[in-house]
Scaffold this motif. Structure first.
Motif: not given
Length: 116
Positions: A48-57, A62-66, A87-94
């Motif tokens: 789904v998404a990720a972030i670097s702890w060092s620089d915040g990148s 694509d399904s969740v951008k924006g 959206k309903p298609e976001d339904t999931a265990v995260y």
């Protein structure tokens, strides 16, 4: 072992918002990143998404951008996933993920259900 504590899942209507939180027991300063994956019933777990702890990148599927935003609080060793326009298609265990030195540590997951 890195311990991850997740919160914020729940039931929302289409178009609603949720914020997921994942608190890590420790932080390292190299080869360290955190992110979120999700798994719908009968489906494979996907990024789904990720972030670097060092620089915040950041990186997003694509399904969740924006709609989704990942962020971090260095003082709290916590990563957030702000989810808008759900959206309903976001339904999931995260699942929260911490990658430390090439090793992945996982939270237990939190259920997000989006009702139509």
């Amino acid at each position: 072992q890195v311990q991850l504590v997740e919160s914020g899942g729940g039931l929302v209507q289409t178009g609603g918002s949720l914020r997921l939180s994942c608190a890590a027991s420790e932080r390292t300063f190299s080869n360290y990143a955190m992110g979120w994956f999700r798994q719908a019933p009968g489906k494979e777990r996907v990024f789904v998404a990720a972030i670097s702890w060092s620089d915040g990148s950041t990186h997003y599927a694509d399904s969740v951008k924006g709609r989704f935003t990942i962020s971090r609080d260095n003082n709290k060793n916590t990563v957030y996933l702000q989810m808008n326009s759900l959206k309903p298609e976001d339904t999931a265990v995260y699942y929260c993920d911490a990658r430390v030195g090439g090793v992945d540590y996982w939270g237990k997951g939190t259920l997000v259900t989006v009702s139509s």
